[in-house]
Design an enzyme around this catalytic site. Structure first.
Site, PDB file in Angstrom:
ATOM      1  N   ARG A 151     -10.502   1.172  -0.903  1.00 41.43           N
ATOM      2  CA  ARG A 151     -11.388   0.317  -0.122  1.00 41.43           C
ATOM      3  C   ARG A 151     -12.841   0.724  -0.324  1.00 41.43           C
ATOM      4  NH1 ARG A 151      -8.895  -2.958   3.530  1.00 41.43           N
ATOM      5  NH2 ARG A 151      -6.808  -2.418   4.213  1.00 41.43           N
ATOM      6  N   LYS A 211      -4.241   0.959  -3.457  1.00 43.45           N
ATOM      7  CA  LYS A 211      -5.525   0.292  -3.227  1.00 43.45           C
ATOM      8  C   LYS A 211      -6.587   1.290  -2.811  1.00 43.45           C
ATOM      9  CE  LYS A 211      -4.726  -0.799   1.607  1.00 43.45           C
ATOM     10  NZ  LYS A 211      -4.497  -1.792   2.610  1.00 43.45           N
ATOM     11  N   ASP A 237      -2.687  -8.577   9.393  1.00 38.96           N
ATOM     12  CA  ASP A 237      -3.828  -8.949  10.240  1.00 38.96           C
ATOM     13  C   ASP A 237      -4.643 -10.032   9.544  1.00 38.96           C
ATOM     14  OD1 ASP A 237      -5.932  -9.142  12.024  1.00 38.96           O
ATOM     15  OD2 ASP A 237      -6.573  -7.069  11.823  1.00 38.96           O
ATOM     16  N   THR A 238      -5.557  -9.653   8.664  1.00 40.90           N
ATOM     17  CA  THR A 238      -6.392 -10.639   7.975  1.00 40.90           C
ATOM     18  C   THR A 238      -5.714 -11.187   6.722  1.00 40.90           C
ATOM     19  OG1 THR A 238      -7.532  -8.982   6.637  1.00 40.90           O
ATOM     20  CG2 THR A 238      -8.486  -9.497   8.804  1.00 40.90           C
ATOM     21  N   ALA A 239      -4.606 -10.599   6.312  1.00 45.27           N
ATOM     22  CA  ALA A 239      -3.822 -10.978   5.127  1.00 45.27           C
ATOM     23  C   ALA A 239      -4.537 -10.664   3.821  1.00 45.27           C
ATOM     24  CB  ALA A 239      -3.399 -12.447   5.175  1.00 45.27           C
ATOM     25  N   GLY A 240      -5.603  -9.881   3.868  1.00 49.29           N
ATOM     26  CA  GLY A 240      -6.329  -9.516   2.654  1.00 49.29           C
ATOM     27  C   GLY A 240      -5.500  -8.680   1.702  1.00 49.29           C
ATOM     28  N   THR A 241      -4.943  -7.579   2.186  1.00 47.47           N
ATOM     29  CA  THR A 241      -4.129  -6.700   1.341  1.00 47.47           C
ATOM     30  C   THR A 241      -2.888  -7.424   0.858  1.00 47.47           C
ATOM     31  OG1 THR A 241      -4.910  -4.702   2.459  1.00 47.47           O
ATOM     32  CG2 THR A 241      -2.810  -4.543   1.290  1.00 47.47           C
ATOM     33  N   ASP A 276       0.848  -1.199   0.000  1.00 51.87           N
ATOM     34  CA  ASP A 276       0.000   0.000   0.000  1.00 51.87           C
ATOM     35  C   ASP A 276       0.880   1.244   0.000  1.00 51.87           C
ATOM     36  OD1 ASP A 276       0.857   0.344   2.692  1.00 51.87           O
ATOM     37  OD2 ASP A 276      -0.851  -0.788   3.417  1.00 51.87           O
ATOM     38  N   ASP A 328       6.031  -5.077   5.056  1.00 53.10           N
ATOM     39  CA  ASP A 328       4.964  -4.365   5.748  1.00 53.10           C
ATOM     40  C   ASP A 328       5.226  -4.411   7.240  1.00 53.10           C
ATOM     41  OD1 ASP A 328       2.673  -2.839   5.900  1.00 53.10           O
ATOM     42  OD2 ASP A 328       1.360  -4.341   5.004  1.00 53.10           O
TER      43      ASP A 328
END
Length: 170
Positions: free
Chosen positions: A54, A52, A82-86, A29, A78
């Site tokens: 959102r 990106k 956290d959720t590994a989405g990005t 990002d 990075d």
């Protein structure tokens, strides 16, 4: 006064040992572009950035790559995952744009929700994190490195009024 310790002190030697040719450092990002540049400077490599947008919290509506990764071994850097989405979306984007391989290095591995499933389903070869958040990992792609020596060296130097600047690679 506070000194922030950076995982680059641990990650850079690990990365150098991989001896990756055509290395490119990437930020998943815009906010991590300064970090990516510092790594690229230390490793004398190119740098690329993901942009990106959102739709809402934790939902990426659009991601674009700024830079060329064709034929490159890409390392995403990075501060946390956290959720590994990005991270996984960025890795998949790199591969879709011709990268040879994609790895990720993140200081803090929160790895909540469906993070492990995302990692396993992604094109990431590995995710290297520190052990700042102790947990048992549910993916063979996750590799953990210890911060113990970095912390011990810094504390010892501080207690003996010695410089801690050797603990800051970038």
């Amino acid at each position: 006064p506070v000194d922030h310790l950076f995982a680059s002190t641990i990650f850079l030697p690990y990365l150098k040992e991989l001896n990756l040719d055509n290395l490119t450092i990437a930020s998943p990002d815009m906010g991590g572009s300064k970090r990516a540049y510092a790594y690229s400077k230390a490793l004398q490599s190119d740098v690329v950035i993901c942009y990106k947008q959102r739709a809402k919290a934790n939902v990426i509506s659009h991601m674009e790559l700024i830079g060329d990764v064709t034929g490159k071994n890409v390392v995403l850097v990075d501060d946390m995952v956290d959720t590994a989405g990005t991270l996984t979306k960025a890795a998949d984007l790199m591969m879709e744009n011709g990268a040879t391989s994609v790895r990720a290095y993140c200081t803090h591995g929160i790895l909540s929700g469906s993070a492990y499933e995302r990692l396993d389903d992604s094109k990431l070869e590995e995710l290297v994190i520190t052990n700042t958040i102790p947990k048992t990992h549910k993916s063979s792609k996750v590799k953990e490195v210890s911060v113990a020596d970095l912390f011990a060296s810094t504390i010892s130097s501080g207690l003996s009024n010695q410089s801690i600047s050797d603990n800051f690679i970038c």
